[in-house]
Design a protein around this motif. Structure first.
Motif, PDB file in Angstrom:
ATOM      1  N   PRO A  16      52.490   6.956  12.154  1.00 49.64           N
ATOM      2  CA  PRO A  16      52.637   5.502  12.294  1.00 49.64           C
ATOM      3  C   PRO A  16      52.288   5.062  13.717  1.00 49.64           C
ATOM      4  CG  PRO A  16      54.606   6.494  11.314  1.00 49.64           C
ATOM      5  CD  PRO A  16      53.762   7.617  11.817  1.00 49.64           C
ATOM      6  N   GLU A  20      53.516  -0.457  14.458  1.00 48.16           N
ATOM      7  CA  GLU A  20      54.207  -0.403  13.166  1.00 48.16           C
ATOM      8  C   GLU A  20      55.688  -0.076  13.346  1.00 48.16           C
ATOM      9  OE1 GLU A  20      50.665   1.067  10.156  1.00 48.16           O
ATOM     10  OE2 GLU A  20      51.654   2.539  11.437  1.00 48.16           O
ATOM     11  N   ASP A  21      55.974   0.910  14.193  1.00 50.68           N
ATOM     12  CA  ASP A  21      57.369   1.272  14.398  1.00 50.68           C
ATOM     13  C   ASP A  21      58.131   0.188  15.157  1.00 50.68           C
ATOM     14  OD1 ASP A  21      57.424   3.538  12.956  1.00 50.68           O
ATOM     15  OD2 ASP A  21      57.522   4.933  14.650  1.00 50.68           O
ATOM     16  N   ARG A  24      59.105  -2.239  12.500  1.00 49.60           N
ATOM     17  CA  ARG A  24      60.201  -1.709  11.685  1.00 49.60           C
ATOM     18  C   ARG A  24      61.529  -1.769  12.456  1.00 49.60           C
ATOM     19  NH1 ARG A  24      56.426   2.799  10.425  1.00 49.60           N
ATOM     20  NH2 ARG A  24      55.434   2.315   8.421  1.00 49.60           N
ATOM     21  N   ALA A  25      61.451  -1.482  13.758  1.00 50.48           N
ATOM     22  CA  ALA A  25      62.666  -1.450  14.569  1.00 50.48           C
ATOM     23  C   ALA A  25      63.331  -2.819  14.655  1.00 50.48           C
ATOM     24  CB  ALA A  25      62.340  -0.937  15.969  1.00 50.48           C
ATOM     25  N   LEU A  41      63.745   0.950  21.106  1.00 54.97           N
ATOM     26  CA  LEU A  41      62.601   1.774  21.471  1.00 54.97           C
ATOM     27  C   LEU A  41      62.296   1.562  22.945  1.00 54.97           C
ATOM     28  CD1 LEU A  41      60.279   1.110  18.408  1.00 54.97           C
ATOM     29  CD2 LEU A  41      61.385   3.278  18.985  1.00 54.97           C
TER      30      LEU A  41
END
Length: 300
Positions: A16, A20-21, A24-25, A41
């Motif tokens: 990913p 993208e992450d 999502r986070a 993050l």
């Protein structure tokens, strides 16, 4: 950047992307744990990125962001134009003189008003350089705006008002892109409306901003200015003198102004610089004279 380009493959596995992450986070369920800064993050945690220990990372980011943008837009040559943020166009200068005269007429014995009028009158005497900067940038933009067979050369400024505005405005007059390297300051420094929006950069670190001024420079043009202009002018002279940058023309408008505020001959007389160091820059009187030198250097 496309999702495909933003993935890094290892064997048959596509990881990913960071984007993208990060998305999502942001959608995670709220709990005491997820609300904690520890759970963010690292690359989306502003508090973490602004820590003193992260200064090397921030320096790298300020190097990379403008550099990558200019590489993507295939910008590899610039004419850098320096000058005072306080130097208005002739019409505004005339308005400032008229206002100062009106204030003095209302308070004829006020020494502060007398001093103010003297200053704005002197500054108005330099306002013609606004027009020279605008005209020179127009000439550069018209000649080097991507015509077949000609190099692509962009005007670059510090992005503020005054002479910087004049240069960005001149490029815009002929439909040419121009670049600005703005910086966060308590006053004076805001982006003028004539900069190409996609090339309007902003810096925290003076050092990285100065580096970008010279990385693609084919010539520097210096107009009357104050501490900021002096700083940029002398830093470039020092880099040329010490051969830390390749030779390039430094064109200086306003010989009378500069010889009044700086005494280069005295530096020679005291042995602080060599006589040939005075020839690291050239005085010019008009946009056309500066353009002739720039064109010869860029095309030869």
């Amino acid at each position: 950047m496309s999702e495909k380009k933003n993935r890094r493959s290892f064997g048959n596995v596509a990881f990913p992307s960071a984007a993208e992450d990060a998305h999502r986070a942001r959608e995670v369920e709220e709990t005491p744990q997820t609300r904690s800064s520890a759970y963010r993050l690292a690359f989306t945690d502003e508090d973490f990125l602004l820590r003193a220990e992260l200064r090397p990372i921030r320096l790298q980011l300020e190097l990379l962001k403008p550099e990558m943008t200019m590489q993507e837009r295939e910008i590899d040559a610039t004419i850098v134009m320096f000058g005072s943020a306080r130097l208005p166009d002739p019409d505004k200068a005339a308005e400032q003189v008229a206002q100062a005269k009106q204030l003095l007429a209302e308070n004829p014995d006020d020494e502060t008003m007398q001093r103010h009028l003297a200053i704005v009158e002197k500054r108005a005497g330099l306002s013609s350089y606004y027009d020279e900067a605008r005209r020179l940038a127009s000439i550069i933009g018209e000649h080097y705006s991507g015509s077949p067979g000609k190099p692509r050369v962009h005007v670059m400024t510090g992005g503020g008002p005054g002479i910087m505005e004049a240069a960005n405005r001149g490029a815009d007059d002929v439909g040419a892109e121009s670049i600005a390297l703005n910086i966060v300051l308590p006053h004076e420094q805001h982006p003028n409306e004539w900069i190409t929006p996609e090339l309007s950069f902003r810096f925290h670190y003076f050092a990285l901003r100065k580096m970008h001024f010279l990385m693609r420079a084919k010539a520097l043009v210096v107009f009357p200015g104050g501490y900021g202009t002096l700083d940029e002018f002398f830093e470039t002279l020092t880099l040329l003198q010490t051969q830390k940058v390749k030779s390039l023309p430094i064109l200086v408008f306003g010989r009378e102004f500069w010889e009044k505020v700086l005494n280069f001959d005295a530096l020679v007389d005291y042995g602080m610089i060599s006589e040939e160091d005075i020839h690291l820059f050239t005085y010019v009187d008009s946009a056309e004279q500066a353009w002739a030198i720039i064109r010869q250097y860029c095309e030869n």
